[in-house]
Motif scaffolding. Structure first.
Motif, PDB file in Angstrom:
ATOM      1  N   HIS A   7      -1.322 -28.393   0.416  1.00  0.00           N
ATOM      2  CA  HIS A   7      -1.881 -27.347  -0.228  1.00  0.00           C
ATOM      3  C   HIS A   7      -1.462 -26.003   0.830  1.00  0.00           C
ATOM      4  N   ASN A   8      -1.058 -24.883  -0.041  1.00  0.00           N
ATOM      5  CA  ASN A   8      -0.638 -23.460   0.632  1.00  0.00           C
ATOM      6  C   ASN A   8      -1.905 -22.950   1.295  1.00  0.00           C
ATOM      7  N   ILE A   9      -1.689 -22.138   2.216  1.00  0.00           N
ATOM      8  CA  ILE A   9      -2.949 -21.587   3.005  1.00  0.00           C
ATOM      9  C   ILE A   9      -2.626 -20.160   2.589  1.00  0.00           C
ATOM     10  N   ASP A  10      -1.336 -19.698   2.197  1.00  0.00           N
ATOM     11  CA  ASP A  10      -1.046 -18.351   2.165  1.00  0.00           C
ATOM     12  C   ASP A  10      -1.916 -17.484   0.835  1.00  0.00           C
ATOM     13  N   PRO A  11      -2.541 -16.638   1.005  1.00  0.00           N
ATOM     14  CA  PRO A  11      -3.122 -15.827  -0.348  1.00  0.00           C
ATOM     15  C   PRO A  11      -2.109 -15.235  -0.951  1.00  0.00           C
ATOM     16  N   ASP A  12      -2.281 -14.759  -2.179  1.00  0.00           N
ATOM     17  CA  ASP A  12      -1.548 -14.228  -2.896  1.00  0.00           C
ATOM     18  C   ASP A  12      -1.531 -12.779  -2.824  1.00  0.00           C
ATOM     19  N   PHE A  13      -0.467 -11.941  -3.453  1.00  0.00           N
ATOM     20  CA  PHE A  13      -0.598 -10.593  -3.766  1.00  0.00           C
ATOM     21  C   PHE A  13      -1.107 -10.410  -5.004  1.00  0.00           C
ATOM     22  N   ASP A  14      -1.989  -9.384  -5.151  1.00  0.00           N
ATOM     23  CA  ASP A  14      -2.262  -8.904  -6.696  1.00  0.00           C
ATOM     24  C   ASP A  14      -1.256  -7.946  -7.150  1.00  0.00           C
ATOM     25  N   VAL A  15      -0.207  -8.356  -7.800  1.00  0.00           N
ATOM     26  CA  VAL A  15       0.906  -7.302  -8.224  1.00  0.00           C
ATOM     27  C   VAL A  15       0.475  -5.962  -8.873  1.00  0.00           C
ATOM     28  N   VAL A  16      -0.400  -5.985  -9.669  1.00  0.00           N
ATOM     29  CA  VAL A  16      -1.003  -4.879 -10.231  1.00  0.00           C
ATOM     30  C   VAL A  16      -1.491  -3.815  -9.164  1.00  0.00           C
ATOM     31  N   LYS A  17      -2.543  -4.107  -8.298  1.00  0.00           N
ATOM     32  CA  LYS A  17      -3.140  -3.471  -7.425  1.00  0.00           C
ATOM     33  C   LYS A  17      -1.643  -2.941  -6.263  1.00  0.00           C
ATOM     34  N   MET A  18      -1.043  -3.777  -6.177  1.00  0.00           N
ATOM     35  CA  MET A  18       0.092  -3.415  -4.877  1.00  0.00           C
ATOM     36  C   MET A  18       0.977  -2.386  -5.774  1.00  0.00           C
ATOM     37  N   ALA A  19       1.457  -2.434  -7.034  1.00  0.00           N
ATOM     38  CA  ALA A  19       2.163  -1.603  -7.558  1.00  0.00           C
ATOM     39  C   ALA A  19       1.655  -0.197  -7.705  1.00  0.00           C
ATOM     40  N   MET A  20       0.347  -0.134  -7.893  1.00  0.00           N
ATOM     41  CA  MET A  20      -0.476   1.093  -8.171  1.00  0.00           C
ATOM     42  C   MET A  20      -0.650   1.628  -6.759  1.00  0.00           C
ATOM     43  N   ALA A  21      -0.993   0.849  -5.908  1.00  0.00           N
ATOM     44  CA  ALA A  21      -0.955   1.535  -4.472  1.00  0.00           C
ATOM     45  C   ALA A  21       0.034   1.919  -3.989  1.00  0.00           C
ATOM     46  N   ALA A  22       1.244   1.421  -4.301  1.00  0.00           N
ATOM     47  CA  ALA A  22       2.554   2.100  -3.871  1.00  0.00           C
ATOM     48  C   ALA A  22       3.026   3.221  -4.549  1.00  0.00           C
ATOM     49  N   GLY A  23       2.404   3.547  -5.616  1.00  0.00           N
ATOM     50  CA  GLY A  23       2.568   4.460  -6.475  1.00  0.00           C
ATOM     51  C   GLY A  23       3.497   4.490  -7.837  1.00  0.00           C
ATOM     52  N   ALA A  24       3.515   3.231  -8.502  1.00  0.00           N
ATOM     53  CA  ALA A  24       4.069   3.109  -9.799  1.00  0.00           C
ATOM     54  C   ALA A  24       2.962   3.796 -10.711  1.00  0.00           C
ATOM     55  N   THR A  25       3.847   4.550 -11.729  1.00  0.00           N
ATOM     56  CA  THR A  25       3.115   5.202 -12.742  1.00  0.00           C
ATOM     57  C   THR A  25       2.789   4.760 -14.115  1.00  0.00           C
ATOM     58  N   PHE A  26       3.045   3.418 -14.073  1.00  0.00           N
ATOM     59  CA  PHE A  26       2.901   2.361 -15.117  1.00  0.00           C
ATOM     60  C   PHE A  26       2.739   1.342 -14.829  1.00  0.00           C
ATOM     61  N   VAL A  27       1.562   0.572 -14.967  1.00  0.00           N
ATOM     62  CA  VAL A  27       1.336  -0.617 -14.333  1.00  0.00           C
ATOM     63  C   VAL A  27       0.608  -1.622 -15.530  1.00  0.00           C
ATOM     64  N   ALA A  28       1.373  -2.707 -16.121  1.00  0.00           N
ATOM     65  CA  ALA A  28       0.468  -3.685 -16.833  1.00  0.00           C
ATOM     66  C   ALA A  28       0.930  -5.029 -16.650  1.00  0.00           C
ATOM     67  N   ARG A  29       0.044  -5.683 -17.210  1.00  0.00           N
ATOM     68  CA  ARG A  29      -0.139  -7.274 -16.822  1.00  0.00           C
ATOM     69  C   ARG A  29      -0.098  -8.112 -18.338  1.00  0.00           C
ATOM     70  N   THR A  30       0.647  -9.188 -18.549  1.00  0.00           N
ATOM     71  CA  THR A  30       0.468  -9.662 -19.642  1.00  0.00           C
ATOM     72  C   THR A  30       0.831 -11.323 -19.371  1.00  0.00           C
ATOM     73  N   THR A  31       0.987 -12.246 -20.389  1.00  0.00           N
ATOM     74  CA  THR A  31       1.443 -13.592 -20.256  1.00  0.00           C
ATOM     75  C   THR A  31       2.574 -13.811 -21.280  1.00  0.00           C
ATOM     76  N   THR A  32       2.983 -14.959 -21.130  1.00  0.00           N
ATOM     77  CA  THR A  32       4.142 -15.334 -22.208  1.00  0.00           C
ATOM     78  C   THR A  32       3.450 -16.008 -23.449  1.00  0.00           C
ATOM     79  N   TYR A  33       2.182 -16.370 -23.139  1.00  0.00           N
ATOM     80  CA  TYR A  33       1.236 -16.707 -24.560  1.00  0.00           C
ATOM     81  C   TYR A  33       1.336 -15.941 -25.259  1.00  0.00           C
ATOM     82  N   HIS A  34       0.959 -14.492 -24.625  1.00  0.00           N
ATOM     83  CA  HIS A  34       0.845 -13.489 -25.546  1.00  0.00           C
ATOM     84  C   HIS A  34       2.356 -12.442 -25.805  1.00  0.00           C
TER      85      HIS A  34
END
Lengths: 69, 269
Positions: B147-174
């Motif tokens: 089992h992995n002990i590394d926590p993961d990034f939240d891509v959305v929060k990270m992109a927004m914090a870094a200054g991206a001006t359009f941030v979205a999340r979706t899945t391949t199901y959708h």
């Protein structure tokens, strides 16, 4: 506006890898996997041309043509 | 134009495994470009290394297959020399946030008009299923058999914090939602990030006993919900989907044009 009617439903057998995504997510149970592990539109008469199979096909193997296309 | 007009048919069937979500991202991305009615000559696609980055070889645009994690650096060069072109950078989770993490945050900080599509399958699939910065604690991978002990990034929060001006999340199901979000991301002027949660049935799915590609897609349907929906409010475990941020900020190439103007008019300090 009339609903689009199915004209052709084609599956490229060379591109299809038989993952079953189209089969499982078809709302009308039109598709199935044949004995060669490829998807086939076995019940075309039931197809409502929603194109969900075409949109979700990871292999770009499905093409649904309607009278509106 | 039809979908097949945008691909290099001679390279099909593609190398991705049966049921790989990356194929669905390719499918959705082509449809969004088709909807926009863009010409193949006005699109540049730049990718790095990994399963996801193979997408560049399959599309009939101007394409660059570059080095691991550095696709955004190459893309920045392309965009600054030819700002009139639309630059799209498909990346895997490891490519974007581990090897290319630095390039990612700085491209976001600059707000350069590039569309970054992060195909998040939570694993390094091409090299045999090593854990990535998005695998998350508690998951299994070839390199995390206990089992992995590394926590993961939240891509959305990270992109927004870094200054991206359009941030979205979706899945391949959708798939329809993915098409729409990529379309909006391409239209947005500034650094756009679309995280598409994708399935790797071969490594992530098999290691973590998640079943087939279909099962993994059903799971993505059940663990996500639109931003602010009742399901998302009631269950903290739910991953929200949708457009998290869409704002206007000075774009890097436009700002650089002003520098050129000041320099040519001799208005230096």
């Amino acid at each position: 506006m009339a609903k689009p009617k199915l004209k052709t439903h084609t599956i490229d057998r060379d591109w299809c890898k038989g993952c079953s995504i189209c089969v499982e997510f078809c709302p009308k149970d039109v598709l199935e996997i044949d004995d060669m592990d490829k998807a086939v539109a076995a019940r075309k008469d039931d197809c409502i041309a929603c194109k969900l199979c075409e949109l979700r096909c990871p292999d770009l193997a499905v093409e649904v043509r309607t009278d509106k296309d | 134009m039809a979908v097949k007009d945008y691909i290099r048919e001679r390279f099909f069937p593609h190398i991705w495994c049966a049921g790989c979500g990356h194929g669905i991202v390719l499918n959705s991305m082509i449809r969004s470009i088709e909807t926009l009615g863009m010409s193949k000559n006005e699109i540049v696609m730049v990718s790095g290394i990994g399963c996801s980055s193979r997408i560049c070889g399959y599309v009939d645009f101007h394409t660059l297959h570059t080095i691991h994690g550095r696709a955004l650096a190459f893309a920045t060069g392309v965009k600054m020399s030819k700002p009139e072109l639309n630059v799209i950078v498909p990346m895997g989770d490891g490519d974007a946030l581990s090897i290319g993490g630095n390039h990612f945050i700085h491209a976001a900080r600059r707000n350069i008009d590039i569309t970054a599509i992060i195909m998040n399958n939570r694993i390094y699939g091409m090299t045999g299923g090593q854990y990535s910065p998005l695998s998350g604690a508690g998951t299994l991978a070839t390199t995390a058999p206990y089992h992995n002990i590394d926590p993961d990034f939240d891509v959305v929060k990270m992109a927004m914090a870094a200054g991206a001006t359009f941030v979205a999340r979706t899945t391949t199901y959708h798939a329809k939602e993915t098409t729409d979000m990529i379309r909006q991301a391409i239209l947005h002027e500034g650094f756009s990030v679309v995280e598409v949660m994708s399935q790797c049935p071969t490594y992530f799915g098999r290691k973590n006993r998640l079943g087939s590609a279909v099962d993994m897609m059903k799971q993505m349907k059940s663990i996500t919900a639109p931003i602010g929906s009742k399901a998302a409010r009631e269950n903290p475990e739910i991953i929200e989907r949708g457009i998290f941020c869409q704002e206007e900020k000075p774009e890097y190439c436009s700002e650089y044009d002003k520098v050129i103007e000041r320099a040519t008019q001799g208005q230096g300090v």
